[in-house]
Motif scaffolding. Structure first.
Motif, PDB file in Angstrom:
ATOM      1  N   UNK A  15       0.810  -1.209   0.000  1.00  0.00           N
ATOM      2  CA  UNK A  15       0.000   0.000   0.000  1.00  0.00           C
ATOM      3  C   UNK A  15       0.850   1.268   0.000  1.00  0.00           C
ATOM      4  N   UNK A  16       2.104   1.155   0.372  1.00  0.00           N
ATOM      5  CA  UNK A  16       2.994   2.325   0.392  1.00  0.00           C
ATOM      6  C   UNK A  16       3.236   2.808  -1.031  1.00  0.00           C
ATOM      7  N   UNK A  17       3.101   4.094  -1.227  1.00  0.00           N
ATOM      8  CA  UNK A  17       3.249   4.646  -2.569  1.00  0.00           C
ATOM      9  C   UNK A  17       4.705   4.931  -2.933  1.00  0.00           C
ATOM     10  N   UNK A  18       5.519   5.252  -1.940  1.00  0.00           N
ATOM     11  CA  UNK A  18       6.913   5.597  -2.212  1.00  0.00           C
ATOM     12  C   UNK A  18       7.837   4.449  -1.806  1.00  0.00           C
ATOM     13  N   UNK A  19       8.906   4.238  -2.574  1.00  0.00           N
ATOM     14  CA  UNK A  19       9.848   3.171  -2.253  1.00  0.00           C
ATOM     15  C   UNK A  19      10.453   3.295  -0.847  1.00  0.00           C
ATOM     16  N   UNK A  20      10.702   4.523  -0.409  1.00  0.00           N
ATOM     17  CA  UNK A  20      11.292   4.688   0.926  1.00  0.00           C
ATOM     18  C   UNK A  20      10.308   4.249   2.010  1.00  0.00           C
ATOM     19  N   UNK A  21       9.033   4.554   1.826  1.00  0.00           N
ATOM     20  CA  UNK A  21       8.022   4.111   2.792  1.00  0.00           C
ATOM     21  C   UNK A  21       7.904   2.601   2.761  1.00  0.00           C
ATOM     22  N   UNK A  28      10.079  -2.533   9.459  1.00  0.00           N
ATOM     23  CA  UNK A  28       9.200  -2.577  10.638  1.00  0.00           C
ATOM     24  C   UNK A  28       8.476  -3.919  10.721  1.00  0.00           C
ATOM     25  N   UNK A  29       8.039  -4.442   9.562  1.00  0.00           N
ATOM     26  CA  UNK A  29       7.375  -5.742   9.540  1.00  0.00           C
ATOM     27  C   UNK A  29       8.308  -6.823  10.070  1.00  0.00           C
TER      28      UNK A  29
END
Length: 71
Positions: A15-21, A28-29
């Motif tokens: 769901x993260x739109x940016x590669x850094x996110x 974190x997972x």
């Protein structure tokens, strides 16, 4: 880990739109799985949940995904 928990973690990362996110969520997972967590905390965006009706946002995501696949 249950299949639903696995899918929720995968959806949360995707769901993260940016590669850094996305990278931050993967890290974190990994940490949360080592701590024994079974699902991502405070994220209700997974479309794999069958125990509740999808929200308007989730329904919009499903419609968008279906439209992209049919192109």
């Amino acid at each position: 880990m249950s299949p639903l928990g696995r899918n929720e973690f995968i959806c949360w990362v995707e769901d993260a739109k940016q590669p850094t996110t996305r990278r931050r969520r993967i890290e974190r997972m990994r940490d949360e799985l080592f701590e024994g967590k079974k699902r991502p905390c405070c994220w209700a965006g997974c479309i794999h949940r069958t125990d509740k009706v999808p929200s308007r946002w989730q329904q919009a995501v499903l419609i968008d995904q279906q439209a992209k696949k049919s192109r």
